[in-house]
Design an enzyme around this catalytic site. Structure first.
Site, PDB file in Angstrom:
ATOM      1  N   CYS A 319       0.793  -0.999  -0.412  1.00 39.27           N
ATOM      2  CA  CYS A 319       0.067  -0.438  -0.161  1.00 39.27           C
ATOM      3  C   CYS A 319       0.949   1.304  -0.253  1.00 39.27           C
ATOM      4  O   CYS A 319       0.461   2.397  -0.644  1.00 39.27           O
ATOM      5  CB  CYS A 319      -1.492  -0.067   1.249  1.00 39.27           C
ATOM      6  SG  CYS A 319       0.145  -0.468   3.152  1.00 39.27           S
ATOM      7  N   HIS A 753      -0.891   0.749   7.823  1.00 40.47           N
ATOM      8  CA  HIS A 753      -1.376   0.875   6.163  1.00 40.47           C
ATOM      9  C   HIS A 753      -1.102   2.060   5.835  1.00 40.47           C
ATOM     10  O   HIS A 753      -1.661   3.118   6.787  1.00 40.47           O
ATOM     11  CB  HIS A 753      -3.040   0.378   6.359  1.00 40.47           C
ATOM     12  CG  HIS A 753      -3.741   0.614   4.527  1.00 40.47           C
ATOM     13  ND1 HIS A 753      -3.492  -0.967   3.848  1.00 40.47           N
ATOM     14  CD2 HIS A 753      -5.091   0.906   4.941  1.00 40.47           C
ATOM     15  CE1 HIS A 753      -4.268  -0.638   2.970  1.00 40.47           C
ATOM     16  NE2 HIS A 753      -4.827   0.300   3.390  1.00 40.47           N
TER      17      HIS A 753
END
Length: 793
Positions: A319, A753
């Site tokens: 990510c 994330h």
């Protein structure tokens, strides 16, 4: 006829060796796969794969006519297909997550270009060489999948170096078979038994507030007792017990665990498993990860499709790459260079024989994949659009781009989470290198700007240092928080609840709010530099440093220094909101350069300090680098502390991070190492030898420039100063508009994330891997990187 044609081209068919990389899952110049319309064509000479629209280009370029054609058709997924439970932190391999990937039927044929003459496979009529080659291609692990497995499969636990020599203290402690509680708080879960003294203490506090209260870690910091075992994971199968080594900072194996447990009276044969191991917990968190935490309160996102709205499928902790590239390709400089001004055909024509290892080709492939809209289609499962996640797309997998950009960087080639800032800087560096022969076309230039630092010593004389950079890294002055009253009340409430043994709920937490303008001011604000060597005073002293920008780039990237070191060198993420404006003006941050009446500090006539002749200890460097520090800074810290140790190097690093020359390369040669024959030439002109050396050093060894320097050192110094900053830097007004955010959830840049938000076509858009939709509430106050675009006047 087709068979004759094939036989006449047998010299162009190769049987792959075990060492050959075979591509059969994705086109090397587009994101076409065997399931795309027209299937995939594998060149039976180079083993590169091409989609139906691109295989003709390969024939033109190489003359290779024989291809294995692979076509896939999706099998319906049975409604009652059981979900396989993972045993490895991996995706798409045996034991990894069952991501409900569709299954396919595959058909094969041999195709001969340019007329696309087709022969069925398998067929006994085919020449043996072709049959053997196809079998070898089909049996081989695809190159794309090989890379994925190599980087995903976790290392097996190592035997702890402390296990065989572990000293245990006979203090009479006996551990009961149940009813355990932390010795320092009320926690009854996530408990760890220290194998040296038998203390039972709770584990680490996790970023989301769950976990323990850090008491086991604190106990290790006080005692340095190395090994602990997680209570609730001990059963008759001792191999499954979770043993952690604090000095090795990893889960380990203890071959003497049975003896170590028996020392405290533990009969492991009768114990039942009641807790997850660390690895199982990590798996569980990844399986049940609550994406809503960072998806704007889990609101239903209105999906977006079309050019510029293409999702990037997560390859596993990728990510950081996805979020960064979505913002990068929303800038005009990268969009023009790799999409508007360069076709896939052009990039392929100028690429080397293997386009999968060419950064220019893979950036162009990624740009066309993201910006063409060709792959921006809803995700389909069970022949139905997945209504539960309407913003989810099929997306594209940036595997080849990741492999190329990671080739020169050992960290990015793993499947571990990485720092988005480090990735951005690495990408810009690589792009600048491949465009070095044509700097006008280099899109990295749009981020580049000059920084000038002014140092004034007590003598009144000044020094100016210039360097180029791509991000403005900003400290967050928490003392400038605008909600101090609310913070004081929150800290009182927190202390009160902790005294009562209660936890603070998430909706009660108050975070400091710091205006972005104060972070920008902290960059320019005068500060003291201790230990500055003044060439005027010939002594170390305290200088005053100020900084400014010599140019304003087309795109300004602001990096918020949210990750700091706490006492005991524990990395901590600042839990803070930054109040940012959509439009900022940094005109006041332009540096003024040498002013009338200012006198420059004289250059040091002495030799190079001993410190730069020392080579850094790589163990110290790697330990510091693993904490997230810049590799060059770590090398300097080791050198400047004479490789005394990690703690000494860390102390030096924390107090020198803002040194004006912290980013300057380490010079290996001594200052007085100049060509003796040139020194002799200048001496023969009647100049003093020391002055001749200094002049040659200042002039890069050029005799003519050295002569000018001797007659007019201040003019030469001015020329040297001005040339030290790239004259080709873009520049303009200091007014900028916010166009992109990269936000991070987690306690460190190596976990958690990343998500991107980009301002496009008059609205904010969220890019969360392969989910793309309208952003209702972009987290402007929570970003880690802010991307601003200059407003053209």
């Amino acid at each position: 006829m087709e068979l004759e044609l094939l036989r006449s081209n047998l010299s162009k068919v190769r049987i792959p060796e075990p060492t050959n990389r075979i591509y059969k899952q994705e086109c090397c110049i587009s994101f076409h796969t065997p399931s795309s319309e027209g299937g995939l064509f594998v060149d039976m000479n180079t083993f590169l794969a091409f989609g139906k629209d691109y295989v003709g280009w390969n024939f033109e370029k190489t003359g290779n006519p024989v291809y294995l054609h692979i076509e896939q058709t999706k099998k319906p997924i049975p409604e009652d297909r059981p979900l396989k439970k993972p045993t490895l932190l991996a995706i798409g391999i045996d034991g990894g997550f069952d991501n409900q990937e569709p299954e396919y039927d595959e058909t094969y044929s041999i195709v001969i270009l340019p007329d696309y003459a087709t022969l069925p496979f398998p067929s006994v009529a085919l020449p043996e060489k072709v049959r053997l080659a196809v079998d070898a291609i089909l049996i081989a692990e695809g190159a794309e999948r090989k890379e994925q497995i190599a980087s995903w499969t976790a290392d097996k636990k190592q035997v702890s170096q402390h296990a065989l020599t572990l000293k245990q203290i006979d203090n009479g402690v006996r551990i009961p078979p149940s009813g355990w509680k932390c010795a320092k708080c009320d926690k009854t879960e996530n408990l760890w038994l220290n194998l040296t003294d038998g203390m039972i203490l709770c584990g680490r506090k996790l970023w989301d507030g769950s976990g323990g209260n850090n008491h086991a870690v604190e106990h290790y910091n006080e005692t340095h007792y190395p090994l602990a075992v997680k209570l609730g994971t001990i059963t008759s199968d001792l191999e499954g017990a979770d043993v952690f080594s604090y000095p090795e900072d990893d889960s380990v194996t203890d071959p003497l665990l049975a003896e170590h447990l028996a020392f405290f009276g533990i009969d492991f044969s009768s114990l039942q498993k009641t807790e997850m191991t660390t690895a199982e917990k990590e798996l569980d968190q990844n399986t049940n990860f609550d994406w809503n935490r960072i998806q704007e309160s889990g609101q239903e996102v209105e999906p977006l499709f079309g050019p510029g709205y293409t999702g990037l499928t997560n390859l596993g902790n990728s990510c950081y790459l996805a979020a960064t590239m979505q913002v990068i390709f929303s800038t005009n400089s990268f969009c023009s260079r790799y999409y508007k001004n360069q076709s896939l055909k052009t990039a392929f024509d100028i690429a080397p024989a293997d386009p999968t290892v060419d950064l220019n080709m893979q950036l162009t492939k990624l740009a066309h994949g993201l910006l063409s809209g060709q792959y921006s289609i809803p995700a389909v499962h069970n022949d139905d659009v997945d209504s539960s996640s309407s913003a989810k797309q099929e997306g594209i997998r940036p595997r080849m781009f990741k492999a190329v950009i990671a080739a020169s960087h050992p960290e990015f080639s793993t499947m571990r989470q990485q720092d988005a800032l480090e990735f951005f800087l690495h990408l810009i560096d690589q792009v600048e290198r491949v465009n070095a022969s044509n700097p006008e076309a280099d899109p990295a230039r749009s981020f580049k700007f000059g920084i000038e630092e002014r140092l004034q010593c007590p003598s009144g004389k000044v020094a100016y240092n210039k360097r180029n950079d791509y991000t403005l890294s900003l400290n967050i002055p928490l003392e400038k928080a605008t909600n101090k009253k609310e913070l004081e009340e929150f800290h009182k409430l927190k202390a009160q609840k902790e005294a009562e043994g209660k936890d603070i709920s998430s909706d009660e937490i108050v975070r400091p709010r710091v205006p972005l303008s104060d972070c920008l001011d902290s960059f320019s604000h005068p500060e003291e530099v201790q230990g500055f060597y003044s060439t005027a005073l010939k002594a170390r002293t305290t200088a005053i440093k100020t900084a400014g920008l010599t140019s304003f780039p087309d795109y300004l990237v602001l990096h918020m220094r949210k990750f700091v070191m706490e006492t005991g060198w524990v990395p901590k993420k600042l839990d803070v909101y930054i109040d940012v404006d959509d439009v900022i003006d940094i005109s006041h941050m332009r540096s003024k350069g040498l002013q009338p009446g200012e006198e420059l500090l004289p250059e040091d006539a002495g030799g190079e300090e001993e410190s730069t002749k020392l080579l850094p200890n790589e163990d110290i460097v790697s330990q510091l680098a693993s904490m997230g520090f810049n590799h060059l800074h770590c090398q300097k810290a080791a050198i400047n502390t004479s490789n005394a140790g990690v703690e000494e190097a860390m102390n030096w690093l924390l107090s020198h991070m803002d040194d004006p020359d912290i980013d300057a390369p380490i010079r290996k040669e001594a200052k007085n190492e100049v060509d003796p024959s040139k020194v002799a030439t200048l001496v023969s002109f009647g100049f003093d030898e020391e002055i001749a050396r200094k002049a040659l050093k200042a002039s890069g060894g050029d005799i003519e420039k050295a002569t000018d320097w001797i007659f007019n050192p201040s003019a030469a110094a001015d020329a040297a100063t001005s040339s030290s900053v790239d004259a080709t830097l873009s520049d303009g007004d200091g007014k900028y508009r916010l166009i992109g955010l990269v936000s991070h959830m987690g306690t460190s840049t190596q976990c958690g994330h990343y998500v991107a938000h980009v301002y496009k076509e008059g609205r904010w858009v969220i890019f969360n891997d392969n989910k793309v939709g309208v952003s209702k509430n972009p987290p402007k106050d929570m970003a880690y990187l802010y991307f601003y675009e200059r407003i053209q006047s």
